[in-house]
Design a protein around this motif. Structure first.
Motif, PDB file in Angstrom:
ATOM      1  N   GLN A   1     -50.146  43.815 -50.382  1.00  8.66           N
ATOM      2  CA  GLN A   1     -49.589  42.516 -50.013  1.00  8.66           C
ATOM      3  C   GLN A   1     -50.502  41.375 -50.471  1.00  8.66           C
ATOM      4  O   GLN A   1     -50.033  40.328 -50.920  1.00  8.66           O
ATOM      5  CB  GLN A   1     -49.401  42.449 -48.498  1.00  8.66           C
ATOM      6  CG  GLN A   1     -48.326  43.365 -47.956  1.00  8.66           C
ATOM      7  CD  GLN A   1     -46.930  42.915 -48.345  1.00  8.66           C
ATOM      8  OE1 GLN A   1     -46.625  41.730 -48.344  1.00  8.66           O
ATOM      9  NE2 GLN A   1     -46.077  43.863 -48.687  1.00  8.66           N
ATOM     10  N   THR A   2     -51.801  41.581 -50.380  1.00 11.10           N
ATOM     11  CA  THR A   2     -52.751  40.544 -50.784  1.00 11.10           C
ATOM     12  C   THR A   2     -52.693  40.309 -52.288  1.00 11.10           C
ATOM     13  O   THR A   2     -52.716  39.161 -52.755  1.00 11.10           O
ATOM     14  CB  THR A   2     -54.173  40.938 -50.363  1.00 11.10           C
ATOM     15  OG1 THR A   2     -54.203  41.147 -48.945  1.00 11.10           O
ATOM     16  CG2 THR A   2     -55.172  39.862 -50.728  1.00 11.10           C
ATOM     17  N   ALA A   3     -52.620  41.388 -53.058  1.00 12.17           N
ATOM     18  CA  ALA A   3     -52.520  41.246 -54.514  1.00 12.17           C
ATOM     19  C   ALA A   3     -51.250  40.500 -54.902  1.00 12.17           C
ATOM     20  O   ALA A   3     -51.250  39.679 -55.826  1.00 12.17           O
ATOM     21  CB  ALA A   3     -52.558  42.619 -55.173  1.00 12.17           C
ATOM     22  N   LEU A   4     -50.159  40.761 -54.195  1.00 12.72           N
ATOM     23  CA  LEU A   4     -48.901  40.072 -54.495  1.00 12.72           C
ATOM     24  C   LEU A   4     -48.966  38.610 -54.065  1.00 12.72           C
ATOM     25  O   LEU A   4     -48.475  37.722 -54.769  1.00 12.72           O
ATOM     26  CB  LEU A   4     -47.744  40.788 -53.805  1.00 12.72           C
ATOM     27  CG  LEU A   4     -47.452  42.207 -54.317  1.00 12.72           C
ATOM     28  CD1 LEU A   4     -46.448  42.912 -53.418  1.00 12.72           C
ATOM     29  CD2 LEU A   4     -46.949  42.174 -55.758  1.00 12.72           C
ATOM     30  N   ALA A   5     -49.573  38.335 -52.922  1.00 14.44           N
ATOM     31  CA  ALA A   5     -49.679  36.950 -52.458  1.00 14.44           C
ATOM     32  C   ALA A   5     -50.526  36.108 -53.398  1.00 14.44           C
ATOM     33  O   ALA A   5     -50.298  34.903 -53.542  1.00 14.44           O
ATOM     34  CB  ALA A   5     -50.267  36.911 -51.047  1.00 14.44           C
ATOM     35  N   THR A   6     -51.501  36.735 -54.045  1.00 13.60           N
ATOM     36  CA  THR A   6     -52.348  36.015 -54.999  1.00 13.60           C
ATOM     37  C   THR A   6     -51.825  36.127 -56.428  1.00 13.60           C
ATOM     38  O   THR A   6     -52.492  35.683 -57.363  1.00 13.60           O
ATOM     39  CB  THR A   6     -53.788  36.548 -54.942  1.00 13.60           C
ATOM     40  OG1 THR A   6     -53.790  37.971 -55.130  1.00 13.60           O
ATOM     41  CG2 THR A   6     -54.441  36.221 -53.614  1.00 13.60           C
ATOM     42  N   ALA A   7     -50.634  36.729 -56.593  1.00 11.18           N
ATOM     43  CA  ALA A   7     -49.998  36.859 -57.911  1.00 11.18           C
ATOM     44  C   ALA A   7     -50.919  37.543 -58.912  1.00 11.18           C
ATOM     45  O   ALA A   7     -51.040  37.123 -60.060  1.00 11.18           O
ATOM     46  CB  ALA A   7     -49.553  35.490 -58.432  1.00 11.18           C
ATOM     47  N   ASP A   8     -51.551  38.622 -58.475  1.00  6.71           N
ATOM     48  CA  ASP A   8     -52.519  39.332 -59.314  1.00  6.71           C
ATOM     49  C   ASP A   8     -52.238  40.833 -59.269  1.00  6.71           C
ATOM     50  O   ASP A   8     -52.918  41.579 -58.554  1.00  6.71           O
ATOM     51  CB  ASP A   8     -53.936  39.033 -58.830  1.00  6.71           C
ATOM     52  CG  ASP A   8     -55.000  39.652 -59.730  1.00  6.71           C
ATOM     53  OD1 ASP A   8     -54.654  40.104 -60.838  1.00  6.71           O
ATOM     54  OD2 ASP A   8     -56.175  39.685 -59.324  1.00  6.71           O
ATOM     55  N   PRO A   9     -51.244  41.321 -60.024  1.00  7.35           N
ATOM     56  CA  PRO A   9     -50.942  42.755 -59.991  1.00  7.35           C
ATOM     57  C   PRO A   9     -52.122  43.622 -60.391  1.00  7.35           C
ATOM     58  O   PRO A   9     -52.261  44.748 -59.903  1.00  7.35           O
ATOM     59  CB  PRO A   9     -49.788  42.896 -60.996  1.00  7.35           C
ATOM     60  CG  PRO A   9     -49.222  41.530 -61.148  1.00  7.35           C
ATOM     61  CD  PRO A   9     -50.342  40.576 -60.917  1.00  7.35           C
ATOM     62  N   ALA A  10     -52.981  43.127 -61.267  1.00  8.83           N
ATOM     63  CA  ALA A  10     -54.124  43.925 -61.720  1.00  8.83           C
ATOM     64  C   ALA A  10     -55.070  44.269 -60.579  1.00  8.83           C
ATOM     65  O   ALA A  10     -55.826  45.242 -60.674  1.00  8.83           O
ATOM     66  CB  ALA A  10     -54.878  43.182 -62.817  1.00  8.83           C
ATOM     67  N   ALA A  11     -55.042  43.498 -59.496  1.00  6.26           N
ATOM     68  CA  ALA A  11     -55.919  43.794 -58.363  1.00  6.26           C
ATOM     69  C   ALA A  11     -55.561  45.113 -57.699  1.00  6.26           C
ATOM     70  O   ALA A  11     -56.379  45.682 -56.967  1.00  6.26           O
ATOM     71  CB  ALA A  11     -55.855  42.658 -57.344  1.00  6.26           C
TER      72      ALA A  11
ATOM     73  N   ALA B   1     -46.910  35.994 -61.464  1.00  4.61           N
ATOM     74  CA  ALA B   1     -47.875  36.605 -62.381  1.00  4.61           C
ATOM     75  C   ALA B   1     -47.460  36.426 -63.830  1.00  4.61           C
ATOM     76  O   ALA B   1     -48.320  36.325 -64.719  1.00  4.61           O
ATOM     77  CB  ALA B   1     -48.040  38.087 -62.056  1.00  4.61           C
ATOM     78  N   VAL B   2     -46.151  36.403 -64.091  1.00  3.84           N
ATOM     79  CA  VAL B   2     -45.666  36.273 -65.472  1.00  3.84           C
ATOM     80  C   VAL B   2     -44.994  34.923 -65.700  1.00  3.84           C
ATOM     81  O   VAL B   2     -44.259  34.744 -66.670  1.00  3.84           O
ATOM     82  CB  VAL B   2     -44.704  37.425 -65.823  1.00  3.84           C
ATOM     83  CG1 VAL B   2     -45.456  38.744 -65.873  1.00  3.84           C
ATOM     84  CG2 VAL B   2     -43.551  37.510 -64.828  1.00  3.84           C
ATOM     85  N   ASN B   3     -45.235  33.980 -64.785  1.00  2.00           N
ATOM     86  CA  ASN B   3     -44.759  32.604 -64.941  1.00  2.00           C
ATOM     87  C   ASN B   3     -43.236  32.519 -65.041  1.00  2.00           C
ATOM     88  O   ASN B   3     -42.691  31.787 -65.868  1.00  2.00           O
ATOM     89  CB  ASN B   3     -45.400  31.947 -66.171  1.00  2.00           C
ATOM     90  CG  ASN B   3     -45.331  30.429 -66.104  1.00  2.00           C
ATOM     91  OD1 ASN B   3     -45.224  29.852 -65.023  1.00  2.00           O
ATOM     92  ND2 ASN B   3     -45.390  29.782 -67.257  1.00  2.00           N
ATOM     93  N   VAL B   4     -42.558  33.268 -64.184  1.00  3.48           N
ATOM     94  CA  VAL B   4     -41.103  33.160 -64.067  1.00  3.48           C
ATOM     95  C   VAL B   4     -40.804  32.216 -62.903  1.00  3.48           C
ATOM     96  O   VAL B   4     -41.167  32.513 -61.767  1.00  3.48           O
ATOM     97  CB  VAL B   4     -40.460  34.537 -63.816  1.00  3.48           C
ATOM     98  CG1 VAL B   4     -38.972  34.386 -63.507  1.00  3.48           C
ATOM     99  CG2 VAL B   4     -40.665  35.440 -65.021  1.00  3.48           C
ATOM    100  N   PRO B   5     -40.170  31.082 -63.146  1.00  2.00           N
ATOM    101  CA  PRO B   5     -39.900  30.132 -62.057  1.00  2.00           C
ATOM    102  C   PRO B   5     -39.027  30.753 -60.967  1.00  2.00           C
ATOM    103  O   PRO B   5     -38.051  31.449 -61.249  1.00  2.00           O
ATOM    104  CB  PRO B   5     -39.175  28.980 -62.761  1.00  2.00           C
ATOM    105  CG  PRO B   5     -39.561  29.101 -64.203  1.00  2.00           C
ATOM    106  CD  PRO B   5     -39.712  30.568 -64.456  1.00  2.00           C
ATOM    107  N   ILE B   6     -39.389  30.486 -59.728  1.00  2.00           N
ATOM    108  CA  ILE B   6     -38.629  30.968 -58.578  1.00  2.00           C
ATOM    109  C   ILE B   6     -37.728  29.839 -58.097  1.00  2.00           C
ATOM    110  O   ILE B   6     -38.206  28.724 -57.870  1.00  2.00           O
ATOM    111  CB  ILE B   6     -39.573  31.413 -57.448  1.00  2.00           C
ATOM    112  CG1 ILE B   6     -40.489  32.544 -57.937  1.00  2.00           C
ATOM    113  CG2 ILE B   6     -38.788  31.866 -56.226  1.00  2.00           C
ATOM    114  CD1 ILE B   6     -41.566  32.927 -56.934  1.00  2.00           C
TER     115      ILE B   6
END
Length: 603
Positions: free
Chosen positions: A213-223, A311-316
């Motif tokens: 959840q933390t990796a997703l909240a920080t938009a960092d899948p590599a974490a 993470a991939v700059n797709v607008p929400i």
């Protein structure tokens, strides 16, 4: 002339050559030049001379012993002395894995945190003897974010403080509960700091869930990549399989990444926008998958969708943020790939919640100002904030502040503007000319904790009308008495409030909690003005008990639990009184005063 010059040059060259001829041998006169080749490389093999007839040939590798040297024992000698050679696996020490850490370098999961008393944290004994199961359950049940910006700032510092885990709970689970609460408060980066403080081999199942959840909240899948080899069987394997695909692509293994994604699609374990976003990350990693993201039909925003899209700059779509709490707006403010202009709306939420400081907010507005269209720059908040700081005429500075305060339409945005203007307000010299603005100036200063600057308005505020918030704010927020405080003045303030307003009740509750009026005066005011300050229940008893036991961290948790709403209009005045009193008793009077001032500002 030319010949003379030529002869002179030739003579100089000859002299240099002569010096070089003398100098070069001197440099290596007593040593052979160092070879860059390994020993024996390129040497002509030497053919051994055959021994004379009748003499045995020397054993390969045998060298004559130096005179006086101790000869090594032969096999026969060892047998004769009764000594047996131990097996190699018993005599050789096993080499440690290059990834193993010595025990001294491993981190204790029971002692995780980034703050200490030296850098803004609290004492290591802040939890006292609280039961870890009680504290963790309380954390899990808090519906964050809470009403108070200052309560959240206090709680963030408590959760980040390096202190031993309470008894009765696993250390890694304790970190997971703290990080999970921080995420729900909108504090994605602090949550990541806590997660990073636990060694992966000491993760619990709960820790894996919170780390994802933390990796997703920080938009960092590599974490999530360092965790994939350790994920327990109890975890959601579908999401972790897609994480493995993304990590494989990010590391260049496009074949594995594609195979995992195709298998997930074939089995139907992932579909729709969730699978497409994972494929988009895989494509960015180099797997050459052209994925077009369409949000049509998507009716809610999840952490997975938020994290991978950013993470991939797709607008929400903005409408999807209406399906989640404001903590996700705070996550969006710090998303890595959006422009400064796109951060402005989520920054208002982050500032009002306590995630964003005044200094960081000013920096953001400044960047947006620099990026603004020159044709419309005078309509931006950055232009007005610039004037509020640096206009030559003080009247122009105060006018810029008035415009910034009057523009917002919602209560949240209005309070965020007070946060934004705090240090600009500190540049306004107190005076009767600005008495009508004293309320906003003082409130703005308190949002950033500038209580000394706010106190300078005491003489002006003391002359304001009985119902003016400027006096009430200083009565509860100043570090010492800078305005007249009495039960009579407090009663007059209560009488001047609109019907249904809680400002009067909040004032009396805060004054009583801070000890600035006596309990008897508070009781009389409550009776005369029908103020609901006498409420007693399990929560009031719990926070009073935690204060009596000197458990400041538990008090901070219970304070947040008493304000589980986004509106101060829904906070009970009796709760404010107990919160302010408990915080003052455990040594957090500055935070208690700021919470009290915030209550009057936002009620």
């Amino acid at each position: 002339m030319r010949n003379w010059a030529s002869r002179r040059l030739l003579g100089g060259a000859a002299l240099a050559a002569a010096l070089a001829a003398v100098a070069i041998p001197a440099l290596g006169q007593d040593q052979a030049p160092e070879s860059l080749l390994p020993p024996g490389f390129g040497d002509t093999p030497v053919t051994p001379t055959p021994p004379p007839a009748g003499q045995p040939a020397p054993q390969p590798g045998a060298t004559p012993a130096a005179p006086g040297a101790e000869l090594p024992l032969t096999a026969e000698d060892q047998q004769a002395t009764g000594e047996e050679e131990l097996p190699a696996d018993e005599t050789e020490t096993a080499e440690a894995s290059p990834f193993d850490l010595p025990e001294a370098a491993r981190r204790d999961p029971n002692l995780v945190g980034v703050l200490t008393p030296d850098n803004g944290g609290y004492d290591a004994d802040q939890w006292g003897n609280v039961d870890g199961r009680f504290a963790s359950t309380l954390m899990r049940d808090i519906k964050a974010p809470v009403a108070s910006r200052w309560a959240q700032i206090l709680l963030r510092r408590v959760l980040l403080t390096r202190a031993p885990a309470p008894a009765g709970i696993d250390g890694a689970d304790w970190v997971a509960e703290r990080a999970w609460l921080l995420l729900r408060m909108g504090e994605a980066d602090p949550a990541r700091m806590l997660v990073a403080g636990v060694d992966v081999d000491r993760f619990t199942p709960k820790m894996f869930d919170v780390a994802q959840q933390t990796a997703l909240a920080t938009a960092d899948p590599a974490a999530m990549c360092p965790l994939t080899d350790h994920v327990p069987a109890s975890a959601d394997q579908t999401s972790w399989d897609l994480v493995r695909a993304m990590c494989a692509a990010l590391s260049g293994d496009n074949g594995t990444a594609g195979a995992i994604v195709d298998a997930a699609r074939h089995r139907g374990r992932a579909r729709g926008i969730d699978l497409l976003l994972a494929e988009k990350v895989v494509g960015v990693g180099g797997a050459r998958r052209a994925i077009n993201i369409e949000w049509t039909g998507v009716d809610n925003l999840t952490a997975w969708r938020f994290g991978l899209a950013n993470a991939v700059n797709v607008p929400i779509p903005a409408a999807l943020f209406d399906t989640v709490g404001p903590h996700v707006e705070a996550w969006q403010y710090r998303a890595p790939m959006i422009s400064s202009d796109q951060r402005l709306v989520p920054a208002s939420w982050a500032a009002s919640l306590g995630v964003l400081s005044n200094a960081a907010y000013v920096d953001l507005i400044g960047r947006a100002y620099e990026d603004a269209d020159p044709d419309t720059i005078e309509d931006t908040a950055g232009f007005r904030l610039r004037n509020a700081y640096s206009a030559d005429d003080p009247a122009d500075r105060i006018e810029a502040l008035r415009t910034l305060w009057s523009q917002p339409k919602t209560d949240m945005e209005k309070y965020a503007r007070l946060v934004l203007t705090a240090r600009a307000a500190a540049r306004v010299a107190p005076g009767e000319d600005y008495a009508d603005d004293a309320r906003n100036l003082i409130a703005s200063l308190f949002t950033a904790g500038l209580d000394d600057a706010a106190s300078k308005w005491g003489a002006v505020a003391d002359q304001l009308d009985d119902g003016d918030d400027g006096w009430a704010l200083l009565a509860v927020g100043a570090p010492k008495r800078v305005v007249t405080i009495s039960a009579g003045r407090a009663g007059d303030y209560v009488d001047q409030q609109n019907e249904g307003s809680r400002k009067g009740a909040f004032l009396v509750a805060a004054l009583a909690g801070l000890g600035r009026i006596t309990p008897q005066e508070a009781q009389t005011l409550a009776t005369d003005h029908q103020l609901p300050l006498g409420l007693q229940n399990s929560w009031t008893r719990a926070i009073d008990r935690a204060a009596a036991r000197n458990q400041p961290a538990t008090v901070a948790l219970l304070a947040a639990a008493g304000m589980q709403t986004l509106s101060w209009k829904a906070v009970h005045p009796a709760y404010l009184m107990h919160i302010v009193s408990a915080l003052r008793r455990v040594g957090h009077e500055p935070e208690a005063r700021m919470i009290a001032a915030e209550a009057i500002t936002r009620a």
